[in-house]
Scaffold this motif. Structure first.
Motif, PDB file in Angstrom:
ATOM      1  N   THR A  50      16.124 -58.041 -47.357  1.00 29.06           N
ATOM      2  CA  THR A  50      15.581 -57.176 -48.400  1.00 29.06           C
ATOM      3  C   THR A  50      16.756 -56.456 -49.057  1.00 29.06           C
ATOM      4  O   THR A  50      17.620 -55.928 -48.365  1.00 29.06           O
ATOM      5  N   PRO A  51      16.802 -56.452 -50.381  1.00 25.72           N
ATOM      6  CA  PRO A  51      17.932 -55.816 -51.071  1.00 25.72           C
ATOM      7  C   PRO A  51      17.787 -54.297 -51.117  1.00 25.72           C
ATOM      8  O   PRO A  51      16.691 -53.758 -50.969  1.00 25.72           O
ATOM      9  N   THR A  52      18.899 -53.622 -51.322  1.00 24.60           N
ATOM     10  CA  THR A  52      18.892 -52.184 -51.548  1.00 24.60           C
ATOM     11  C   THR A  52      19.306 -51.943 -52.995  1.00 24.60           C
ATOM     12  O   THR A  52      19.708 -52.864 -53.703  1.00 24.60           O
ATOM     13  N   GLU A  53      19.242 -50.701 -53.416  1.00 32.71           N
ATOM     14  CA  GLU A  53      19.634 -50.342 -54.791  1.00 32.71           C
ATOM     15  C   GLU A  53      21.070 -50.785 -55.092  1.00 32.71           C
ATOM     16  O   GLU A  53      21.383 -51.189 -56.196  1.00 32.71           O
ATOM     17  N   SER A  54      21.934 -50.719 -54.083  1.00 34.07           N
ATOM     18  CA  SER A  54      23.339 -51.062 -54.289  1.00 34.07           C
ATOM     19  C   SER A  54      23.576 -52.571 -54.289  1.00 34.07           C
ATOM     20  O   SER A  54      24.696 -53.015 -54.505  1.00 34.07           O
ATOM     21  N   GLY A  55      22.503 -53.326 -54.005  1.00 36.07           N
ATOM     22  CA  GLY A  55      22.650 -54.777 -53.947  1.00 36.07           C
ATOM     23  C   GLY A  55      22.997 -55.283 -52.559  1.00 36.07           C
ATOM     24  O   GLY A  55      23.035 -56.478 -52.320  1.00 36.07           O
ATOM     25  N   MET A  56      23.260 -54.362 -51.642  1.00 33.92           N
ATOM     26  CA  MET A  56      23.563 -54.755 -50.263  1.00 33.92           C
ATOM     27  C   MET A  56      22.254 -55.105 -49.555  1.00 33.92           C
ATOM     28  O   MET A  56      21.180 -54.677 -49.967  1.00 33.92           O
ATOM     29  N   ASN A  57      22.341 -55.881 -48.495  1.00 43.43           N
ATOM     30  CA  ASN A  57      21.147 -56.202 -47.733  1.00 43.43           C
ATOM     31  C   ASN A  57      20.654 -54.966 -47.006  1.00 43.43           C
ATOM     32  O   ASN A  57      21.442 -54.176 -46.485  1.00 43.43           O
ATOM     33  N   GLY A  58      19.347 -54.812 -46.980  1.00 37.27           N
ATOM     34  CA  GLY A  58      18.727 -53.713 -46.254  1.00 37.27           C
ATOM     35  C   GLY A  58      18.124 -54.232 -44.967  1.00 37.27           C
ATOM     36  O   GLY A  58      18.666 -55.121 -44.319  1.00 37.27           O
ATOM     37  N   THR A  59      16.976 -53.717 -44.637  1.00 32.98           N
ATOM     38  CA  THR A  59      16.249 -54.159 -43.458  1.00 32.98           C
ATOM     39  C   THR A  59      15.799 -55.601 -43.658  1.00 32.98           C
ATOM     40  O   THR A  59      15.403 -55.989 -44.744  1.00 32.98           O
TER      41      THR A  59
END
Length: 145
Positions: A50-59
């Protein structure tokens, strides 16, 4: 002991193909770790990032399909034929210290500490001791995992 990052949510599925199709087509997933077998546990596993706002992977969402010979997930799917949330997984920096801390709190640990799907040590805590939720504790992955 400090609560670690929510690493993934484990979701049991009767069909890996249908679940991946759902996450790609309905939820817009673009980053998926393709399915692989955990042969020693008779499971097929895939991770949806799942992506985060920063484009990094989240959970991550860990999709888990039982293979012939599995009992735990087969039993779960017998009770929940469409599949569903199976567990939450939190990271801890030191798996041994985490296990000792939970044991010291009187929490029931299900089985030995063992390698998980990410290749890092894990253990599970009994849902009755964790507000009704099966909880996986995993050692924070090192770089490259």
């Amino acid at each position: 002991m400090k609560l670690g990052r929510l690493n993934h949510i484990g979701v049991a599925t009767p069909s890996m193909d249908e679940s991946l199709k759902f996450y790609r087509e309905v939820m817009g997933a673009t980053s998926v770790v393709e399915p692989f077998e955990l042969a020693d546990r008779n499971l097929l596993v895939a991770f949806v990032d799942t992506p985060t706002e920063s484009g990094m992977n989240g959970t991550q969402i860990e999709l888990i399909q039982p293979l012939p010979g599995d009992t735990a997930f087969t039993n779960f799917l017998a009770k929940n034929p469409q599949g569903g949330q199976h567990h939450l997984c939190y990271e801890m920096a030191d798996i041994h210290a985490a296990r000792e801390w939970f044991e010291g709190q009187g929490k029931r640990i299900l089985g030995p500490t063992r390698p998980g799907a990410h290749g890092t040590p894990i253990f599970f805590l009994h849902p009755k001791d964790m507000m009704g939720q099966l909880t996986e504790i995993m050692e924070t992955p090192k770089s490259g995992h």
